[in-house]
Design an enzyme around this catalytic site. Sequence first.
Site, short mmCIF file in Angstrom:
data_model
loop_
_atom_site.label_atom_id
_atom_site.label_comp_id
_atom_site.label_asym_id
_atom_site.label_seq_id
_atom_site.Cartn_x
_atom_site.Cartn_y
_atom_site.Cartn_z
N GLN A 102 0.84 -1.20 0.00
CA GLN A 102 0.00 0.00 0.00
C GLN A 102 0.88 1.25 0.00
O GLN A 102 0.38 2.35 -0.09
CB GLN A 102 -0.90 -0.01 1.24
CG GLN A 102 -1.86 -1.18 1.28
CD GLN A 102 -2.53 -1.31 2.64
OE1 GLN A 102 -3.50 -0.61 2.93
NE2 GLN A 102 -2.00 -2.17 3.49
N ASN A 103 2.20 1.04 0.13
CA ASN A 103 3.13 2.16 0.24
C ASN A 103 3.51 2.70 -1.13
O ASN A 103 3.54 1.96 -2.11
CB ASN A 103 4.38 1.71 1.01
CG ASN A 103 4.01 1.18 2.38
OD1 ASN A 103 2.93 1.44 2.89
ND2 ASN A 103 4.91 0.40 2.96
N HIS A 120 -1.46 1.19 -4.18
CA HIS A 120 -1.89 2.60 -4.08
C HIS A 120 -1.00 3.50 -4.95
O HIS A 120 -0.83 4.69 -4.66
CB HIS A 120 -1.87 3.06 -2.62
CG HIS A 120 -2.93 2.42 -1.79
ND1 HIS A 120 -2.85 2.34 -0.42
CD2 HIS A 120 -4.09 1.81 -2.12
CE1 HIS A 120 -3.93 1.70 0.04
NE2 HIS A 120 -4.70 1.37 -0.96
N CYS A 128 1.38 14.37 -16.15
CA CYS A 128 0.78 15.67 -16.48
C CYS A 128 -0.73 15.50 -16.64
O CYS A 128 -1.19 14.59 -17.34
CB CYS A 128 1.38 16.19 -17.78
SG CYS A 128 0.55 17.67 -18.37
N CYS A 149 4.44 20.66 -16.35
CA CYS A 149 5.01 19.93 -17.50
C CYS A 149 5.40 20.94 -18.57
O CYS A 149 4.93 22.08 -18.54
CB CYS A 149 3.92 18.98 -18.01
SG CYS A 149 4.28 18.19 -19.57
N CYS A 151 4.33 21.15 -21.39
CA CYS A 151 3.14 21.58 -22.13
C CYS A 151 2.37 22.65 -21.37
O CYS A 151 1.39 23.19 -21.87
CB CYS A 151 2.24 20.38 -22.42
SG CYS A 151 1.23 19.92 -21.00
N GLY A 188 2.61 -4.54 9.01
CA GLY A 188 2.57 -3.10 9.19
C GLY A 188 1.41 -2.38 8.54
O GLY A 188 1.56 -1.29 8.00
N ALA A 233 8.53 -4.57 12.34
CA ALA A 233 8.78 -5.37 11.13
C ALA A 233 10.26 -5.73 10.99
O ALA A 233 10.58 -6.86 10.63
CB ALA A 233 8.31 -4.60 9.90
N1 APR Z 1 6.64 -2.41 12.22
C1 APR Z 1 5.45 -2.95 11.84
N2 APR Z 1 4.26 -2.29 11.95
C2 APR Z 1 4.29 -1.06 12.51
C3 APR Z 1 5.48 -0.45 12.95
C4 APR Z 1 6.70 -1.18 12.79
N3 APR Z 1 7.88 -0.68 13.17
N4 APR Z 1 5.17 0.78 13.47
C5 APR Z 1 3.81 0.92 13.34
N5 APR Z 1 3.29 -0.19 12.78
C6 APR Z 1 1.88 -0.48 12.45
C7 APR Z 1 0.86 0.28 13.26
O1 APR Z 1 0.55 -0.38 14.47
C8 APR Z 1 -0.35 0.30 12.32
O2 APR Z 1 -1.16 -0.85 12.51
O3 APR Z 1 1.68 -0.09 11.11
C9 APR Z 1 0.30 0.22 10.93
C10 APR Z 1 0.23 1.50 10.10
O4 APR Z 1 -1.11 1.75 9.82
P1 APR Z 1 -1.52 2.99 8.89
O5 APR Z 1 -0.76 4.17 9.25
O6 APR Z 1 -3.01 3.05 8.94
O7 APR Z 1 -1.01 2.56 7.44
P2 APR Z 1 -1.68 1.64 6.35
O8 APR Z 1 -2.42 0.51 6.94
O9 APR Z 1 -0.63 1.33 5.36
O10 APR Z 1 -2.73 2.67 5.68
C11 APR Z 1 -3.45 2.24 4.56
O11 APR Z 1 -4.33 4.43 4.24
O12 APR Z 1 -4.19 6.66 4.25
C12 APR Z 1 -4.15 5.59 3.45
O13 APR Z 1 -3.15 5.46 1.33
C13 APR Z 1 -2.85 5.43 2.68
O14 APR Z 1 -1.81 3.35 2.00
C14 APR Z 1 -2.37 4.04 3.08
C15 APR Z 1 -3.63 3.39 3.60
#
Ligand code: APR
Length: 250
Positions: A102-103, A120, A128, A149, A151, A188, A233
Site C-alpha cells: 500500500q506504500n 496505491h 501531467c 510539465c 506543455c 505493518g 517489522a
Molecule cells: N513495524 C510494523 N508495523 C508497525 C510499525 C513497525 N515498526 N510501526 C507501526 N506499525 C503499524 C501500526 O501499528 C499500524 O497498525 O503499522 C500500521 C500502520 O497503519 P496505517 O498508518 O493506517 O497505514 P496503512 O495501513 O498502510 O494505511 C493504509 O491508508 O491513508 C491511506 O493510502 C494510505 O496506503 C495508506 C492506507
Amino acid sequence: METRIQQAAEILSRSRLTVALTGAGISVESGIPPFRGPGSFWEEIDPMEFAHVDAFMKDPARVWEVLVSGLKRKLDTAKPNKGHLALAELENRGCLSAVITQNVDSLHQKAGSRDVIEFHGTFATLSCLDCGHQAASADIPLTFLPPHCQCGGVYRPDCVFYGESIPLEALTRSREFASQCDAMLVVGTSAVVHPAAMMPVLAKQNGATIIEVNPTPTPLTATTSDIFLQGGAGSVLSRLTEAVAIPTGP
Ligand code: APR
C-alpha cells in the site's frame, strides 16, 4: 514469541505460494511516519482535505504544498530497512512470490524485491494532467509548486488519492494471489482501508494461513490472523527469515 516464529517459519518453508501485504508500518523504521496513530500524517493533515482527488483537482498547489512536497521529501531520503531486506531475501530464496504494498515509497524495490504490486500507486513518477506525460519524480524540481510539465499542464503524483480506483492490474493480480496463496504475510498495516484490507480475508477464505506482523493488534488479529507476531517489522521479519529453512531444491 520464539515458538510462534518457528511455527510461522515452518508454514513458510512448506508453502507452495506465499505473498506479502505491507503497509506504512514496514517503512516506519526508515523514518517515514505512518498514516494513523501517534505522530502520524493524518494526525497533522486532514486526508479528505489534502489526499482526496477532488481536493487535488480543485487546488493542486495547496495539496502539493501541504501533503505531497512534505511526504516526497521524506521519501527521497528514506532507505530500506531490515524489514524490506528480509522480504527481498525471502523472494530471492523462492519462499515469497510477490509483495502487495500500500506504500508509495518504492522501498521494497530499493531493497531488491522484484515482484512488487503497488496497490496505491507510487510517488516515483508524476503525470501531467493535460498531456499525460509521465516523468520520474527525481527529475522534477519542486522549486515552484505545483510543478508544471513542458506543455504547461500540472503534474500530479502517480499515487491513488482517496476517491480514485485502485489500478486495475494491481487489483487483478492481488486478488489472484490472495485467492491462490497458501500463506500471506501481513506486515505493518492497520487493515482499515479497503479494498487492500480485504486481501487477507480473501486469502483466509481460500484456505491460506495468515501471519500478521505488527506491534499493535489490528481488526485482523482476532478475526483472520492465524499467527500474530507482535513487534516491529525489522526485528520480527529478520528473525523469521533466519528461521525459514533455505529450500534445498529438487
Ligand atoms: N513495524 C510494523 N508495523 C508497525 C510499525 C513497525 N515498526 N510501526 C507501526 N506499525 C503499524 C501500526 O501499528 C499500524 O497498525 O503499522 C500500521 C500502520 O497503519 P496505517 O498508518 O493506517 O497505514 P496503512 O495501513 O498502510 O494505511 C493504509 O491508508 O491513508 C491511506 O493510502 C494510505 O496506503 C495508506 C492506507
